[in-house]
Design a protein around this motif. Structure first.
Motif, PDB file in Angstrom:
ATOM      1  N   ARG A  58     -12.035   9.285  11.164  1.00  0.00           N
ATOM      2  CA  ARG A  58     -12.909   8.107  11.747  1.00  0.00           C
ATOM      3  C   ARG A  58     -11.749   7.010  11.941  1.00  0.00           C
ATOM      4  O   ARG A  58     -10.702   7.003  11.549  1.00  0.00           O
ATOM      5  CB  ARG A  58     -14.032   7.645  10.841  1.00  0.00           C
TER       6      ARG A  58
ATOM      7  N   ARG B  65       2.177  12.716  -2.612  1.00  0.00           N
ATOM      8  CA  ARG B  65       1.153  11.864  -3.104  1.00  0.00           C
ATOM      9  C   ARG B  65      -0.041  12.198  -3.345  1.00  0.00           C
ATOM     10  O   ARG B  65      -0.952  11.870  -3.950  1.00  0.00           O
ATOM     11  CB  ARG B  65       1.341  10.481  -2.257  1.00  0.00           C
ATOM     12  N   LYS B  66      -0.442  12.920  -1.964  1.00  0.00           N
ATOM     13  CA  LYS B  66      -2.063  13.349  -1.571  1.00  0.00           C
ATOM     14  C   LYS B  66      -2.262  14.817  -2.422  1.00  0.00           C
ATOM     15  O   LYS B  66      -3.481  14.901  -2.561  1.00  0.00           O
ATOM     16  CB  LYS B  66      -2.380  12.978  -0.139  1.00  0.00           C
ATOM     17  N   GLU B  67      -1.172  15.511  -2.234  1.00  0.00           N
ATOM     18  CA  GLU B  67      -1.620  16.807  -2.821  1.00  0.00           C
ATOM     19  C   GLU B  67      -2.488  17.633  -1.780  1.00  0.00           C
ATOM     20  O   GLU B  67      -3.232  18.051  -2.143  1.00  0.00           O
ATOM     21  CB  GLU B  67      -1.864  16.813  -4.151  1.00  0.00           C
TER      22      GLU B  67
ATOM     23  N   HIS C 264       0.854  -1.085   0.174  1.00  0.00           N
ATOM     24  CA  HIS C 264       0.013   0.084   0.208  1.00  0.00           C
ATOM     25  C   HIS C 264       0.645   1.133  -0.011  1.00  0.00           C
ATOM     26  O   HIS C 264       0.692   2.163  -0.763  1.00  0.00           O
ATOM     27  CB  HIS C 264      -1.028   0.097   1.238  1.00  0.00           C
TER      28      HIS C 264
ATOM     29  N   ASN D  67     -13.344  10.241  -3.797  1.00  0.00           N
ATOM     30  CA  ASN D  67     -12.278   9.783  -3.105  1.00  0.00           C
ATOM     31  C   ASN D  67     -12.780   8.855  -1.561  1.00  0.00           C
ATOM     32  O   ASN D  67     -11.952   8.528  -0.868  1.00  0.00           O
ATOM     33  CB  ASN D  67     -10.890  10.575  -2.979  1.00  0.00           C
ATOM     34  N   THR D  68     -13.980   8.845  -1.524  1.00  0.00           N
ATOM     35  CA  THR D  68     -14.550   8.059  -0.368  1.00  0.00           C
ATOM     36  C   THR D  68     -15.426   6.952  -0.974  1.00  0.00           C
ATOM     37  O   THR D  68     -16.220   7.348  -2.012  1.00  0.00           O
ATOM     38  CB  THR D  68     -15.249   8.988   0.628  1.00  0.00           C
TER      39      THR D  68
ATOM     40  N   THR E  49      -4.449   8.453   6.587  1.00  0.00           N
ATOM     41  CA  THR E  49      -5.208   7.433   6.049  1.00  0.00           C
ATOM     42  C   THR E  49      -6.633   7.703   6.311  1.00  0.00           C
ATOM     43  O   THR E  49      -7.422   7.751   5.483  1.00  0.00           O
ATOM     44  CB  THR E  49      -4.951   5.984   6.491  1.00  0.00           C
ATOM     45  N   HIS E  50      -6.945   8.118   7.536  1.00  0.00           N
ATOM     46  CA  HIS E  50      -8.359   7.954   7.984  1.00  0.00           C
ATOM     47  C   HIS E  50      -8.648   9.213   7.890  1.00  0.00           C
ATOM     48  O   HIS E  50     -10.104   9.724   8.690  1.00  0.00           O
ATOM     49  CB  HIS E  50      -8.329   7.358   9.381  1.00  0.00           C
TER      50      HIS E  50
ATOM     51  N   ASP F  16      -8.139   7.192  -3.521  1.00  0.00           N
ATOM     52  CA  ASP F  16      -8.186   8.361  -2.435  1.00  0.00           C
ATOM     53  C   ASP F  16      -6.754   9.086  -2.561  1.00  0.00           C
ATOM     54  O   ASP F  16      -6.567   9.946  -1.840  1.00  0.00           O
ATOM     55  CB  ASP F  16      -8.342   7.762  -1.330  1.00  0.00           C
ATOM     56  N   GLU F  17      -5.943   8.783  -3.489  1.00  0.00           N
ATOM     57  CA  GLU F  17      -4.648   9.314  -3.508  1.00  0.00           C
ATOM     58  C   GLU F  17      -4.888  10.234  -4.898  1.00  0.00           C
ATOM     59  O   GLU F  17      -5.090   9.857  -6.027  1.00  0.00           O
ATOM     60  CB  GLU F  17      -3.525   8.420  -3.950  1.00  0.00           C
ATOM     61  N   SER F  18      -4.711  11.781  -4.449  1.00  0.00           N
ATOM     62  CA  SER F  18      -5.073  12.713  -5.402  1.00  0.00           C
ATOM     63  C   SER F  18      -4.079  12.486  -6.653  1.00  0.00           C
ATOM     64  O   SER F  18      -4.585  12.733  -7.820  1.00  0.00           O
ATOM     65  CB  SER F  18      -5.054  14.092  -4.888  1.00  0.00           C
TER      66      SER F  18
ATOM     67  N   LEU G  40     -10.017  13.240   6.013  1.00  0.00           N
ATOM     68  CA  LEU G  40     -10.068  14.037   4.930  1.00  0.00           C
ATOM     69  C   LEU G  40      -9.556  15.393   5.100  1.00  0.00           C
ATOM     70  O   LEU G  40      -9.804  16.042   6.170  1.00  0.00           O
ATOM     71  CB  LEU G  40     -11.586  13.893   4.369  1.00  0.00           C
TER      72      LEU G  40
ATOM     73  N   LEU H 123      -9.389   2.166   0.380  1.00  0.00           N
ATOM     74  CA  LEU H 123      -9.756   3.709   0.177  1.00  0.00           C
ATOM     75  C   LEU H 123      -9.843   3.875   1.901  1.00  0.00           C
ATOM     76  O   LEU H 123     -10.405   3.703   2.660  1.00  0.00           O
ATOM     77  CB  LEU H 123     -11.037   3.801  -0.141  1.00  0.00           C
ATOM     78  N   ASN H 124      -8.798   5.090   2.080  1.00  0.00           N
ATOM     79  CA  ASN H 124      -8.747   5.591   3.346  1.00  0.00           C
ATOM     80  C   ASN H 124      -8.809   4.214   4.519  1.00  0.00           C
ATOM     81  O   ASN H 124      -9.531   4.318   5.578  1.00  0.00           O
ATOM     82  CB  ASN H 124      -9.881   6.371   3.676  1.00  0.00           C
TER      83      ASN H 124
END
Lengths: 536, 232
Positions: free
Chosen positions: A490, A423-425, A361, B35-36, A455-456, B8-10, A458, B58-59
């Motif tokens: 969460r 990665r996530k920007e 992952h 993304n969710t 990870t959890h 979920d990875e932009s 937003l 995802l997440n």
């Protein structure tokens, strides 16, 4: 082989008293006092029931106080010291003496043993403690054979004493081993003190010293054995009961001071009773090994019924020491198992830490983003690679450690944040408060919390997620609080990533702090809050 | 074509999006990125889609919930995941393709082509068909399936126990997923080859396959030659 009649005594000194035919009807029997080292005579009628085989002389063995000359049927057959001249010539002779009897004087029938003695040191010990007639050779060798066996036995306990002493020296917390070592050593000395008489001449004046030594050794062993059991099978009010027990032993030891055998017997009995009580308690509480100890104690009682006092004393002690040995081996096994488990555990944790970096992952998603950056914007791609290299490097540095400085852990978190930003920007922010860079913490604990946080959750409306580490300490504990400020944070504890992450943290904390830690993890209205407390 | 990307990875989502636009070109009618898991499920319910490109993790949540829902829908699902060990499971559920990360344009294009050229999956790995029931998804094992009948945009699954279920995927899509165990014998029928007992020739060049349970399935005139060769 022979029959012994009552011994009669008379103070005075006449050569004629040695004669077989002398009329001794007016001589006294029983105990009386001869002071001043005066000479006195004793006469003992003996029936020899069977003549010896030819060329095999009989011998006479005496265990008696005093210095004396030995007359057999009127003939002088031996000398043990200088009766009547003790003060003048000094102590000579020994407590246990063996004399050969001329063959022509040992035909079946009535004989007479006359001793011309003096008792300078113990004027009230006018008695022959033991008297034995057998083949001379056997008399000499039997005792040596018995002693050699007992010394073999003693040697085993000496080695055990040294072995467990060294074990104790290598781990100074193992007091049970020390106690066992001392018990073995005292037991070794006890055997030596008991059987030394067979080969070392002991003058009768020193005999009491030997008995006192034996008494002191018995006192020590009688205290140490129950003390040892009390360590293995702890019971309530242990200290108080041990003190009372020590008092009882001392009382037994100090009163009736002259009755050595009675004192030894009473101490052995108290030792047995107290040990039995402890073992019963241990058995009732189902403690490991208690049943075997009970069995050993009961067997030692059995031995005391069938064997003489001396034999049962040594037999019983040996059995009890063996059961103590067994208990120690149980404990050592437990320790070894615990140690092996801890080894396996720490190896597992190391692997876990290594795996963090290569789990698909993390690795594959990172590589995918990386490829994209390289294709789209090579310069940024290079920065991304550098950030990744930094995280890998930090991981390498902490990989085989159980505790690392918090500063290093924070550096690792910052490197991870940089990687994740590419990665996530998402704009990740790191804040810290009250950090003492010297504080130590198990590796990758905060990193795991950070991973979970990323990870959890937003990002907030401004595309940001903020992490904050707060350190506080007081006399009781050190406290790390890790906040995540994000939207929709969460936590699904049954989830596989989350589950292993928390397990990793808990296992690491247990590895370094046993049970002196506390970890809580809960949602707040701005995101998530983890609290880690390490008690001092 | 309507495409949904669940990732979920932009950065990776953008990459997929860019490549998809590039590959599909003018055929692409609509494309969005979510993304969710939760939002994706909601979106699927209310949209008509042709493709869903799905990340399985995802997440921190497993995407298999979404996967079972997705495969019961009429669209094809392509999984794009870092966990290669999940590929077999994904195929068993009936995804069209599994693209392991990291991927390039060529690999993604191959996945799309599979659908567009109606290429049949090389080895049949599908073990279940997901069927929408009231408030839940039921997985029907492939070995319980006898034949499938096209019914407009839907299909009807005929099972060994005599019952039938409605499925959202078209006959063409199912043919792609279920080949070569299942053979398209007729424009409205997909048939498990191993269930055929006999091929009956009726007057007027009508061909029928008689199944082991006695059911009769029409065989298209054009298909007859292929079927016979395969069956014999």
């Amino acid at each position: 082989m022979f029959k012994r009649y009552e011994t009669v005594f008379k103070i005075g000194d006449q050569q004629g008293w040695a004669a077989k035919s002398w009329n001794d009807e007016d001589w006294k029997s029983g105990r009386f006092v001869v002071d001043g080292g005066r000479v006195f005579w004793s006469r003992t009628k003996i029936d020899i029931l069977k003549a010896p085989e030819s060329l095999h002389p009989y011998g006479l063995q005496l265990h008696a106080y005093g210095e004396y000359e030995v007359f057999w049927d009127g003939v002088l057959i031996g000398k043990n010291g200088n009766p009547g001249q003790e003060e003048l010539l000094g102590p000579e002779g020994k407590m246990w003496a063996t004399f050969s009897i001329p063959t022509h004087l040992t035909e079946a029938g009535e004989h007479l043993l006359a001793l011309r003695s003096s008792l300078h040191s113990f004027p009230n010990h006018t008695r022959i403690e033991e008297l034995d007639i057998a083949y001379y050779d056997d008399l000499l060798t039997d005792r040596l054979i018995e002693s050699s066996y007992m010394h073999l036995f003693a040697g085993a306990f000496l080695i055990a004493a040294f072995y467990f002493l060294f074990l104790f020296l290598s781990d100074k917390k193992e007091y049970a081993m020390l106690i066992f070592s001392i018990s073995c050593f005292l037991f070794f000395l006890l055997i030596l003190a008991e059987f030394i008489k067979a080969y070392v001449p002991i003058h009768y004046s020193l005999h009491v010293v030997r008995l006192q030594v034996i008494g002191i050794l018995m006192l020590g062993i009688s205290f140490l054995i129950p003390f040892y059991f009390s360590m293995q099978f702890p019971f309530p009010k242990r200290k108080l009961l041990l003190i009372i027990y020590a008092g009882i032993l001392l009382f037994i030891f100090l009163t009736k001071y002259d009755y050595f055998e009675l004192t030894a017997n009473n101490m052995a009995l108290s030792m047995w009773l107290f040990s039995f009580g402890i073992a019963v308690f241990g058995g009732y509480r189902k403690m490991k090994g208690a049943r075997l100890v009970l069995l050993a104690l009961l067997l030692s009682v059995l031995i005391s019924f069938v064997a003489s006092f001396n034999k049962s004393l040594f037999g019983g002690f040996s059995l009890i020491l063996l059961s103590m040995f067994y208990l120690l081996s149980l404990r050592i096994k437990e320790q070894r198992l615990a140690y092996e488990t801890s080894l396996v555990q720490s190896t597992r944790l190391r692997l876990e830490l290594l795996k963090k970096n290569i789990q698909p992952h993390f690795l594959m998603n990172t590589l995918t983003s990386l490829i994209d950056w390289v294709e789209e914007s090579p310069k940024k791609g290079v920065l991304f690679i550098e950030a990744l290299a930094k995280e890998f490097d930090l991981f390498n540095q902490i990989e085989d450690q159980t505790l690392i400085p918090i500063a290093q852990e924070i550096a690792l978190c910052r490197a991870h944040i940089e990687v994740m930003t590419y990665r996530k920007e998402v704009n990740y922010f790191w804040e810290e408060e009250g950090i003492d860079p010297e504080q130590k913490i198990p590796p990758a604990i905060l990193h795991t919390l950070l991973e979970n946080g990323i990870t959890h959750s937003l990002p907030l409306e401004d595309n940001s997620v903020k992490f904050k580490l707060v350190f506080e300490s007081n006399s009781e504990c050190r406290c790390f609080t890790f906040f995540t400020f994000a939207a929709g944070a969460r936590q699904a504890s049954e989830d596989r990533d989350e589950g292993t992450g928390l397990k990793y943290i808990k296992a690491r904390l247990t590895e370094s702090y046993h049970s002196n830690w506390d970890f809580t993890s809960e949602p707040t209205n701005h995101g998530w809050k983890n609290v880690l407390k390490i008690y001092s | 074509m309507n495409v949904l990307i669940v990732e979920d990875e932009s950065r990776i989502a953008k990459r997929i999006e860019r490549m998809t636009r590039d590959i599909l070109g003018n055929d692409l009618h609509f494309l969005t990125h979510i993304n969710t898991l939760h939002e994706a499920l909601k979106f699927i319910e209310n949209s008509s889609l042709d493709f869903v490109l799905l990340d399985l993790n995802l997440n921190g949540e497993s995407g298999f919930d979404l996967l079972t829902t997705a495969v019961s829908e009429s669209f094809h699902t392509i999984v794009i995941s870092a966990y290669q060990d999940q590929a077999i499971t994904a195929f068993e559920y009936g995804v069209l393709d599994f693209v392991p990360k990291p991927f390039n344009r060529g690999r993604l294009e191959q996945a799309f082509n599979r659908a567009i050229t109606k290429e049949k999956t090389a080895a049949n790995k599908v073990r279940f068909l997901a069927v929408k029931k009231r408030q839940r998804i039921q997985l029907i094992p492939i070995e319980d399936l006898l034949f499938i009948k096209g019914a407009g945009v839907y299909t009807e699954l005929f099972l060994t126990d005599g019952t039938k279920e409605l499925h959202d995927k078209s006959l063409e899509k199912l043919e792609q997923l279920l080949s070569p165990t299942f053979e398209r014998v007729h424009k409205s029928y997909l048939l498990k080859v191993s269930e055929v007992r006999e091929i009956i020739v009726k007057p007027g060049s009508k061909y029928m396959a008689e199944l082991k349970n006695g059911a009769l399935i029409p065989i298209g005139r054009t298909k007859y030659r292929d079927i016979k060769a395969k069956w014999l």
